[in-house]
Design a protein around this motif. Structure first.
Motif, mmCIF file in Angstrom:
data_model
loop_
_atom_site.group_PDB
_atom_site.id
_atom_site.type_symbol
_atom_site.label_atom_id
_atom_site.label_comp_id
_atom_site.label_asym_id
_atom_site.label_seq_id
_atom_site.Cartn_x
_atom_site.Cartn_y
_atom_site.Cartn_z
ATOM 1 N N ASP A 1 -5.122 -0.214 -1.985
ATOM 2 C CA ASP A 1 -5.657 0.871 -1.453
ATOM 3 C C ASP A 1 -6.257 0.718 0.112
ATOM 4 N N ALA A 2 -5.539 1.078 1.312
ATOM 5 C CA ALA A 2 -5.011 1.634 1.509
ATOM 6 C C ALA A 2 -5.431 2.985 1.861
ATOM 7 N N ARG A 3 -5.793 3.623 3.026
ATOM 8 C CA ARG A 3 -5.650 5.492 3.138
ATOM 9 C C ARG A 3 -5.017 5.570 4.640
ATOM 10 N N SER A 4 -4.602 4.036 5.270
ATOM 11 C CA SER A 4 -3.424 5.141 6.587
ATOM 12 C C SER A 4 -3.530 3.317 6.966
ATOM 13 N N ASN A 5 -2.338 4.255 8.144
ATOM 14 C CA ASN A 5 -1.386 2.721 9.316
ATOM 15 C C ASN A 5 -2.497 1.749 8.913
ATOM 16 N N SER A 6 -3.389 2.381 9.954
ATOM 17 C CA SER A 6 -4.764 1.568 10.785
ATOM 18 C C SER A 6 -5.191 0.889 9.216
ATOM 19 N N ASP A 7 -5.048 1.259 8.287
ATOM 20 C CA ASP A 7 -5.755 0.607 6.898
ATOM 21 C C ASP A 7 -4.875 -0.315 6.628
ATOM 22 N N THR B 1 12.835 6.492 2.106
ATOM 23 C CA THR B 1 12.791 5.220 0.717
ATOM 24 C C THR B 1 11.244 4.586 1.611
ATOM 25 N N VAL B 2 11.676 4.785 2.792
ATOM 26 C CA VAL B 2 10.464 4.045 3.709
ATOM 27 C C VAL B 2 9.182 4.518 2.431
ATOM 28 N N SER B 3 9.306 5.784 2.860
ATOM 29 C CA SER B 3 7.752 6.937 2.878
ATOM 30 C C SER B 3 8.120 6.663 1.226
ATOM 31 N N ALA C 1 3.771 4.384 0.552
ATOM 32 C CA ALA C 1 3.309 5.114 -0.738
ATOM 33 C C ALA C 1 3.061 4.520 -1.876
ATOM 34 N N ARG C 2 3.656 3.457 -2.054
ATOM 35 C CA ARG C 2 3.173 2.405 -3.185
ATOM 36 C C ARG C 2 2.304 1.787 -2.599
ATOM 37 N N LEU C 3 2.227 1.062 -1.079
ATOM 38 C CA LEU C 3 1.914 0.312 -0.304
ATOM 39 C C LEU C 3 0.745 0.643 -0.376
ATOM 40 N N SER D 1 6.112 -7.075 -4.010
ATOM 41 C CA SER D 1 7.216 -7.506 -3.494
ATOM 42 C C SER D 1 8.173 -8.276 -2.688
ATOM 43 N N ALA D 2 8.399 -9.063 -2.377
ATOM 44 C CA ALA D 2 9.305 -9.520 -1.388
ATOM 45 C C ALA D 2 9.918 -8.082 0.044
ATOM 46 N N ARG D 3 10.034 -7.225 -0.505
ATOM 47 C CA ARG D 3 10.513 -6.071 0.132
ATOM 48 C C ARG D 3 9.602 -5.013 0.185
ATOM 49 N N GLU D 4 8.889 -5.316 -0.629
ATOM 50 C CA GLU D 4 6.919 -4.524 -0.234
ATOM 51 C C GLU D 4 6.416 -4.819 1.443
#
Length: 233
Positions: A215-221, A202-204, A208-210, A173-176
């Motif tokens: 298919d990511a495991r970290s912010n680096s991904d 909410t950000v957390s 988690a949804r992102l 979505s645009a917000r995601e």
């Protein structure tokens, strides 16, 4: 944004058709920068058949604007305090479906144009565009049409005709997408919460949804994904 006072006509010099041929197109401006609003008002009021009738400085004010003012077109910025333009768009279309929303943003088209058009925007312009294009776009969307720039047309075509394998972000979505890009740029969850006027919880939840959707495991991904798909400037 340089706004030169020159009279503009629609493409091919065609006169305005439909109900707007007899009265000016009534425009609202939603942007949190007073200088931007003032410059846009000054320029647009100088264009034949266009009049700015109201202004808003936040997404919440933009929603109130379409409920209380007779508007044909709303120029909508995305980055505004409190409720952003991204959040406001859905509410605006739900409360005033007849108002054409033309997004005028500093973000490049490849980041937000497609999801926002899918969510009801009648067009997407980057603030680096020529002033005359804004007037042309306003006249176009006031007639119930969409204003699609060549850049946006190519983005839409690439998804319909030759979808990019693994383009998982196209389902966000645009917000995601907004939260994703800020995390990918290196912002912490707390910084994202502050910038978007969201709670840390909410950000957390979005994060988690992102992680699941991309298919990511970290912010680096997330950063790697965004760079790979050329989503960062």
């Amino acid at each position: 944004m340089k706004l030169h006072r020159t009279a503009e006509r629609d493409q091919a010099g065609a006169p305005l058709q439909g109900p707007y041929a007899l009265r000016p197109v009534r425009v609202g401006i939603a942007d949190d920068h007073p200088i931007t609003r003032s410059a846009l008002r000054s320029y647009l009021d100088d264009q034949e058949g266009i009049r700015v009738v109201a202004e808003a400085a936040s997404g919440r004010e933009a929603i109130d604007l379409v409920r209380t003012q007779a508007l044909d077109v709303l120029l909508l910025d995305l980055d505004m305090p409190g409720q952003s333009g991204i959040d406001a768009l859905t509410m605006i279309k739900a409360k005033a479906e007849h108002v054409a929303v033309l997004v005028l943003s500093g973000y490049p088209e490849h980041q937000y144009a497609v999801p926002l058009i899918r969510n009801g925007a009648s067009g997407y312009l980057n603030k680096a565009c020529e002033p005359g294009e804004i007037a042309v776009a306003i006249r176009r969307v006031a007639q119930g049409q969409r204003y699609i720039t060549p850049v946006v047309a190519e983005l839409l075509a690439s998804q319909v005709i030759t979808p990019t394998p693994g383009g998982l972000h196209e389902q966000l979505s645009a917000r995601e997408l907004q939260v994703f890009l800020k995390l990918a740029q290196g912002c912490s969850a707390g910084e994202v919460a502050a910038e978007l006027s969201l709670s840390a919880k909410t950000v957390s939840t979005y994060r988690a949804r992102l992680m699941r959707k991309l298919d990511a495991r970290s912010n680096s991904d997330l950063t790697y994904y965004a760079l790979k798909h050329r989503l960062l400037d």
